[in-house]
Design a protein around this motif. Structure first.
Motif, PDB file in Angstrom:
ATOM      1  N   LYS A  81      -9.017   9.155   6.207  1.00 14.49           N
ATOM      2  CA  LYS A  81      -7.625   8.711   6.193  1.00 14.49           C
ATOM      3  C   LYS A  81      -7.477   7.461   7.049  1.00 14.49           C
ATOM      4  O   LYS A  81      -6.590   6.651   6.833  1.00 14.49           O
ATOM      5  CB  LYS A  81      -6.750   9.802   6.827  1.00 14.49           C
ATOM      6  CG  LYS A  81      -6.174  10.828   5.872  1.00 14.49           C
ATOM      7  CD  LYS A  81      -4.856  10.383   5.288  1.00 14.49           C
ATOM      8  CE  LYS A  81      -4.199  11.444   4.457  1.00 14.49           C
ATOM      9  NZ  LYS A  81      -3.446  12.431   5.237  1.00 14.49           N
ATOM     10  N   ALA A  93      -2.774  -5.876   3.381  1.00 17.13           N
ATOM     11  CA  ALA A  93      -2.324  -4.717   2.599  1.00 17.13           C
ATOM     12  C   ALA A  93      -1.310  -3.862   3.342  1.00 17.13           C
ATOM     13  O   ALA A  93      -0.740  -2.935   2.773  1.00 17.13           O
ATOM     14  CB  ALA A  93      -3.535  -3.871   2.214  1.00 17.13           C
ATOM     15  N   GLY A  94      -1.092  -4.149   4.624  1.00 13.75           N
ATOM     16  CA  GLY A  94      -0.175  -3.309   5.402  1.00 13.75           C
ATOM     17  C   GLY A  94      -0.817  -2.019   5.870  1.00 13.75           C
ATOM     18  O   GLY A  94      -0.139  -1.052   6.164  1.00 13.75           O
ATOM     19  N   ASN A  95      -2.141  -2.009   5.981  1.00 13.65           N
ATOM     20  CA  ASN A  95      -2.820  -0.767   6.377  1.00 13.65           C
ATOM     21  C   ASN A  95      -3.223  -0.744   7.846  1.00 13.65           C
ATOM     22  O   ASN A  95      -3.810   0.226   8.306  1.00 13.65           O
ATOM     23  CB  ASN A  95      -4.058  -0.516   5.500  1.00 13.65           C
ATOM     24  CG  ASN A  95      -5.134  -1.578   5.681  1.00 13.65           C
ATOM     25  OD1 ASN A  95      -4.809  -2.761   5.771  1.00 13.65           O
ATOM     26  ND2 ASN A  95      -6.391  -1.172   5.747  1.00 13.65           N
ATOM     27  N   GLY A 154      -8.039   1.624   0.793  1.00  9.05           N
ATOM     28  CA  GLY A 154      -6.802   2.322   1.172  1.00  9.05           C
ATOM     29  C   GLY A 154      -6.942   3.179   2.416  1.00  9.05           C
ATOM     30  O   GLY A 154      -6.366   4.263   2.509  1.00  9.05           O
ATOM     31  N   VAL A 155      -7.709   2.692   3.387  1.00 12.53           N
ATOM     32  CA  VAL A 155      -7.893   3.422   4.645  1.00 12.53           C
ATOM     33  C   VAL A 155      -7.005   2.794   5.724  1.00 12.53           C
ATOM     34  O   VAL A 155      -7.023   1.574   5.904  1.00 12.53           O
ATOM     35  CB  VAL A 155      -9.375   3.377   5.094  1.00 12.53           C
ATOM     36  CG1 VAL A 155      -9.561   4.027   6.469  1.00 12.53           C
ATOM     37  CG2 VAL A 155     -10.271   4.039   4.062  1.00 12.53           C
ATOM     38  N   MET A 156      -6.229   3.590   6.432  1.00  7.81           N
ATOM     39  CA  MET A 156      -5.426   3.074   7.534  1.00  7.81           C
ATOM     40  C   MET A 156      -6.348   2.668   8.688  1.00  7.81           C
ATOM     41  O   MET A 156      -7.397   3.281   8.898  1.00  7.81           O
ATOM     42  CB  MET A 156      -4.442   4.123   8.048  1.00  7.81           C
ATOM     43  CG  MET A 156      -3.336   4.514   7.093  1.00  7.81           C
ATOM     44  SD  MET A 156      -2.276   3.133   6.566  1.00  7.81           S
ATOM     45  CE  MET A 156      -1.522   2.638   8.118  1.00  7.81           C
ATOM     46  N   MET A 201       0.842  -1.204   0.000  1.00 14.18           N
ATOM     47  CA  MET A 201       0.000   0.000   0.000  1.00 14.18           C
ATOM     48  C   MET A 201       0.876   1.253   0.000  1.00 14.18           C
ATOM     49  O   MET A 201       1.923   1.290   0.640  1.00 14.18           O
ATOM     50  CB  MET A 201      -0.892  -0.068   1.261  1.00 14.18           C
ATOM     51  CG  MET A 201      -1.452   1.237   1.761  1.00 14.18           C
ATOM     52  SD  MET A 201      -3.043   0.993   2.625  1.00 14.18           S
ATOM     53  CE  MET A 201      -3.375   2.688   3.105  1.00 14.18           C
ATOM     54  N   GLU A 202       0.434   2.244  -0.763  1.00 13.41           N
ATOM     55  CA  GLU A 202       1.159   3.506  -0.752  1.00 13.41           C
ATOM     56  C   GLU A 202       0.577   4.394   0.329  1.00 13.41           C
ATOM     57  O   GLU A 202      -0.618   4.652   0.362  1.00 13.41           O
ATOM     58  CB  GLU A 202       1.034   4.189  -2.099  1.00 13.41           C
ATOM     59  CG  GLU A 202       2.405   4.512  -2.672  1.00 13.41           C
ATOM     60  CD  GLU A 202       2.288   5.262  -3.949  1.00 13.41           C
ATOM     61  OE1 GLU A 202       2.183   6.496  -3.887  1.00 13.41           O
ATOM     62  OE2 GLU A 202       2.299   4.605  -5.017  1.00 13.41           O
ATOM     63  N   TYR A 203       1.433   4.842   1.230  1.00 12.37           N
ATOM     64  CA  TYR A 203       0.938   5.586   2.389  1.00 12.37           C
ATOM     65  C   TYR A 203       0.835   7.079   2.096  1.00 12.37           C
ATOM     66  O   TYR A 203       1.746   7.669   1.528  1.00 12.37           O
ATOM     67  CB  TYR A 203       1.862   5.350   3.591  1.00 12.37           C
ATOM     68  CG  TYR A 203       1.896   3.893   3.985  1.00 12.37           C
ATOM     69  CD1 TYR A 203       0.794   3.309   4.602  1.00 12.37           C
ATOM     70  CD2 TYR A 203       2.999   3.098   3.707  1.00 12.37           C
ATOM     71  CE1 TYR A 203       0.801   1.967   4.943  1.00 12.37           C
ATOM     72  CE2 TYR A 203       3.016   1.753   4.046  1.00 12.37           C
ATOM     73  CZ  TYR A 203       1.918   1.190   4.662  1.00 12.37           C
ATOM     74  OH  TYR A 203       1.929  -0.140   4.999  1.00 12.37           O
ATOM     75  N   ASP A 204      -0.289   7.631   2.506  1.00  7.10           N
ATOM     76  CA  ASP A 204      -0.544   9.056   2.306  1.00  7.10           C
ATOM     77  C   ASP A 204      -0.260   9.770   3.635  1.00  7.10           C
ATOM     78  O   ASP A 204      -1.171  10.095   4.385  1.00  7.10           O
ATOM     79  CB  ASP A 204      -2.013   9.209   1.874  1.00  7.10           C
ATOM     80  CG  ASP A 204      -2.368  10.652   1.570  1.00  7.10           C
ATOM     81  OD1 ASP A 204      -1.442  11.468   1.418  1.00  7.10           O
ATOM     82  OD2 ASP A 204      -3.574  10.942   1.502  1.00  7.10           O
TER      83      ASP A 204
END
Lengths: 394, 394
Positions: free
Chosen positions: B166, B226-228, B198-200, A1-4
């Motif tokens: 986020k 996903a590593g989130n 793509g939500v942490m 995952m690309e972190y924002d």
């Protein structure tokens, strides 16, 4: 995952010198790069004794349970008394917040006052970590010129007028990185100028007790008439950095704001650390610090002597206390480029440009003398002097 | 001087219940308002023994000197092993950051990811301090509906689509304030949904070990592909809150960012706390926690029994572990307005609205049973029941 990641983290890259620091774990390296108190001065026996007495006595349960964010009442009473020594009088425990080392105090002050794009004045050069903390608040650091006895007052006032800063950060005793001390006259003037312009001052004083020469000067906070100065000190250099304990002293309204800020980060300082330091102040601090001063003086003397002998063209400060000598390499040599070569010869320092708000000072270096033996100091400076001479001949 | 505090502090007002808490120091008060572990479960003897052995042994000097921000290597190795218990496998020490209690982990996650106006999803109701920390980052908390076995998945996905958050913050084991536990199915689904969008996720697990009934469920982090997901636990409920020590587990890139954030706040967790917890985990944690569970179960049973008897119209959760029962007052009674009357009768709780992102839930209350004797629990609930009955008759 690309972190924002958050925008504030763009400029948060950790210690600039991190990669170099990894090399420094090699045992053959003589390091002048750190800022550690002398290991020989760490009071292992006293702390073991105090901890045992606390954890087996009536304080054990309050140490193990949650505490209040402000810190223990009795510890804050000790601290209110402790800061009388730097001329801070007439305060009570509501003027005091126990912090997790000086770093925490700086962070909480920034959290309480700084919005993105706010300006903060700092001495040029200043404590590296402050520049990093300001980055994390997306604030802008602006360097103020420095003279032998503290900030250049004309430059200070001019920059206040020009930039309308929220805050000024200073280390008036044996500054990191320069080792300089501000005169009483300058402290008074800084208190007056900042009060007149409504600028907050964070006076960071981790090294004040480590004076081995000359006369003590009262804190800048002691000249505060407007309530705009917050005084910060820590027990990292006088007792033990590993316990992460310091204290912020300021107006109640400001301390209250910082306390709410701390509630949101780590809730409170380790109760065990608080009460160890509390007992240590009452029983041992003055005499033990006094005893350690001869050690620090001997190491400073060793460094100044070695510089005279092996690096005579190195213009440098002459600290009367604290941990650091700061100076300028001859011939405009670039300290950052020279560092890997120095490490090859088993000696390390920190390049001075990292302490400047604008990254200038590329020919300056900070040398720490507190955590090496006089013998190693001489060997290290000799190696550095030889390297400098070679570079100048190139 | 009039202080020009940072914008972020506008909504930082300390614990909403601060004024009430001051009253709670009266010894005659039976308080269900706190969130303290049982004092009887705090391992005074073991910690005294470990501290003595550390401070008199080979670890003394590394405890007293500065440490690294990440935490001691050997402690992180212990922690990498410790979290296998919640199904987190295949990690190494670079996935681990030692934090100053869970609070510090939440703050560092927010510092790493949140810009002003960012949206964060939380369970409705959620941990009060998270709402305060989000305020300090000028982020917006949005509540997600909650069912018996965890978040309402439709509402979660709808709010992700609508608000593009986020981050999601959850306490899947014995949640604060509800005491609820998420099913394995829900954990898997939450991991999948958040990864897809793509939500942490910040999975906060301070209470997981305090299960006195039912079967353990693997962590949400264990379903993270996903590593989130960042997993956070602390030793405040299982060893001692006063030592301020916890751990964050996540992808290396995220942990690195949080580490840089911590470098700017308190540098590192007290070295003494770290090594005390390290030894305690190795020697005592499992057996001591196991032993404390009967105490917690007895207190929960006392509370549920007293509620049945004296507050039968109070709809409430039935926790299988942790510290809290959460419920709804009958007849739409306003819990905040009722509280001063309850305190007059020497019983206290926390009004539930402070745990809701939008301040709703005005008829809800959180009751803590961990730090009062069964006898006091019965007396307190009886007094509260009588007050409620009177109010309903008005």
């Amino acid at each position: 995952m690309e972190y924002d990641f958050a925008k504030r983290t763009d400029k948060m890259n950790g210690t600039a010198t991190r990669e170099i620091f990894k090399l420094l774990s090699r045992p053959e390296i003589i390091s002048f790069a750190g800022g550690l108190p002398a290991s020989e001065a760490l009071p292992q026996k006293e702390i073991a004794e105090i901890a045992a007495s606390l954890l087996n006595g009536k304080d054990a349960m309050r140490i193990l349970q949650y505490g209040t964010t402000e810190g223990f009442k009795d510890f804050r009473e000790t601290l209110a008394d402790y800061v009388k020594d730097v001329g801070i009088e007439g305060i009570d425990i509501e003027n005091i917040l126990v912090v997790s080392g000086g770093q925490d105090g700086i962070d909480l002050m920034c959290k309480s006052f700084l919005d993105p794009h706010d300006k903060v004045l700092v001495e040029d050069p200043t404590y590296l970590a402050v520049l990093q903390i300001l980055n994390s608040y997306e604030a802008e650091a602006i360097g103020v010129k420095s003279e032998k006895d503290g900030l250049d007052l004309d430059d200070l006032e001019e920059k206040i007028r020009k930039h309308r800063p929220k805050m000024l950060y200073v280390v008036p005793n044996f500054s990191n990185p320069t080792g300089k001390t501000y005169s009483e006259k300058k402290r008074k003037a800084i208190a007056e100028i900042t009060a007149r312009h409504g600028v907050m001052v964070l006076e960071d004083d981790p090294y004040g007790k480590l004076r081995f020469e000359g006369e003590s000067v009262k804190s800048l906070k002691s000249f505060d008439c407007a309530g705009n100065v917050v005084y910060l000190t820590s027990f990292s250099k006088t007792v033990s950095p590993g316990l992460r304990t310091g204290v912020a002293v300021g107006e109640k309204q400001v301390i209250r704001k910082m306390t709410v800020g701390k509630q949101g980060t780590d809730l409170h300082v380790s109760n065990l650390s608080q009460l160890i330091i509390n007992e240590y102040i009452k029983k041992y601090l003055e005499t033990n610090v006094e005893r350690s001063l001869s050690l620090y003086k001997m190491r400073r003397d060793a460094m100044l002597g070695a510089i005279d002998k092996f690096m005579p063209s190195f213009e440098h400060t002459v600290p009367q206390g604290g941990l650091f000598v700061f100076g300028r390499l001859p011939g405009g040599l670039d300290a950052e480029k020279l560092l890997p070569k120095a490490v090859e010869r088993n000696v390390a320092y920190i390049q001075g440009n990292v302490f400047y708000a604008d990254g200038s000072g590329r020919d300056t270096v900070r040398l720490n003398y507190s955590n090496a033996s006089p013998n190693d100091i001489e060997r290290g400076i000799k190696a550095l002097g030889a390297l400098i001479d070679e570079q100048l001949r190139l």
